[in-house]
Design a protein around this motif. Structure first.
Motif, short mmCIF file in Angstrom:
data_model
loop_
_atom_site.label_atom_id
_atom_site.label_comp_id
_atom_site.label_asym_id
_atom_site.label_seq_id
_atom_site.Cartn_x
_atom_site.Cartn_y
_atom_site.Cartn_z
N LYS A 1 78.07 62.08 1.83
CA LYS A 1 76.79 61.99 2.54
C LYS A 1 76.56 63.24 3.38
O LYS A 1 75.46 63.82 3.40
N ASP B 1 74.58 65.53 0.93
CA ASP B 1 73.37 64.75 1.20
C ASP B 1 73.14 63.78 0.05
O ASP B 1 72.03 63.62 -0.46
N TRP B 2 74.23 63.13 -0.37
CA TRP B 2 74.20 62.26 -1.54
C TRP B 2 74.57 60.84 -1.16
O TRP B 2 75.53 60.59 -0.42
#
Length: 312
Positions: free
Chosen positions: A284, A288-289
């Motif tokens: 994350k 940014d997943w």
């Protein structure tokens, strides 16, 4: 100049979806597979693509090609397949990693190694962060895969430290979706195939062991983001942190398929982990997943695919 990306295991479940994505992104794709578990049907739609090339090859043998990036996915990933020929499984993981890392060293190419949540074994820490060293039986029936992948990670980091190879290492948690092998013995494909055929749905143990299921599109997005970023080499957990019991999965499959199959219970296999859930804090923050596809939505797509398989 269009980059050329090598995908080993490219005709497999994950590899074929990755080939689709890389071609969509405008890359030249060299797909390598020995078709032990990969299937030509998975990539048949790509064979005429001008930026796609297929080579039949075992990664435990050296491969001399000119590529810019390497995704090393080659290895049977389901217990039925990797235990069928455990020596070949270990050779694929270890010799395959050596050969692909050697190719990356020669080409000064970035390489992403597909590792697995199985490196955590039957975990004593829950959920599993990347810092957890695992709880693995080195001589059990699953060790060919678990230890093969752990050794592949070791090789990646030694090539990074000693030869400055540009590595990325991901740890893949349970992934499902269209193009799964119908007889791979994994729980999602097992349950769906049994439900569609009206056969008893087989649960091992009491069905209360848990798994976290990630839809293939989410995983491929995470893999591509990991390869494309320049700050983190890994290891990086990629998976869906939502946790379900195996019984909950079976009941959801029954409801979505409309099947009247009964649940039957069998003894738990040796070294089968009781809990498996990724800590994706790092993914994350760095990538940014986070997975977007809910289990029920992903199962609907997967069931649609398997209905076609059953009807053939």
């Amino acid at each position: 100049m269009t980059p050329t990306t090598l995908v080993t295991g490219g005709a497999g479940f994950l590899g074929s979806h990755l080939c689709d994505r890389l071609l969509k992104d405008g890359q030249e794709v060299l797909c390598v597979d020995n078709f032990y578990t990969g299937r030509k049907d998975n990539i048949r739609h790509l064979l005429a693509h001008p930026r796609f090339e297929l080579i039949r090859h075992d990664v435990w043998l050296p491969l001399y090609v000119e590529v810019d990036r390497i995704f090393n996915l080659a290895c049977p990933a389901s217990p039925i397949h990797y235990q069928n020929d455990p020596i070949a499984t270990t050779k694929t993981s270890v010799l395959g990693a050596i050969n692909m890392l050697g190719l990356a060293k020669r080409r000064k190419a970035r390489i992403l190694q597909a590792s697995t949540s199985e490196v955590y074994g039957d975990p004593q820490r829950h959920p599993q962060p990347e810092s957890y060293w695992g709880h693995v039986n080195t001589i059990g029936p699953r060790a060919c895969y678990d230890e093969g992948k752990r050794c592949a990670e070791t090789l990646c980091f030694d090539y990074y430290r000693q030869a400055k190879v540009d590595i990325r290492v991901i740890r893949i948690f349970n992934t499902y979706g269209p193009r799964m092998h119908p007889n791979d013995g994994r729980v999602v494909s097992n349950f769906i195939m049994q439900a569609l055929k009206g056969e008893p749905i087989t649960l091992y143990g009491d069905g209360q062991q848990t798994r976290s299921f990630c839809y293939v599109d989410d995983l491929i997005e995470g893999m591509v983001r990991m390869m494309n970023q320049d700050t983190e080499i890994g290891p990086m957990n990629l998976g869906n942190p939502e946790e379900f019991t195996i019984r909950e999965l079976a009941e959801t499959v029954l409801r979505l398929t409309g099947s009247k199959s009964e649940l039957v219970f069998r003894p738990l296999p040796q070294d089968d982990p009781m809990q498996r859930q990724p800590d994706i804090t790092k993914a994350k923050a760095v990538l940014d997943w986070t997975p977007k596809v809910a289990l029920e939505d992903g199962l609907k797509e997967t069931i649609t695919y398997f209905r076609k398989v059953v009807s053939q």
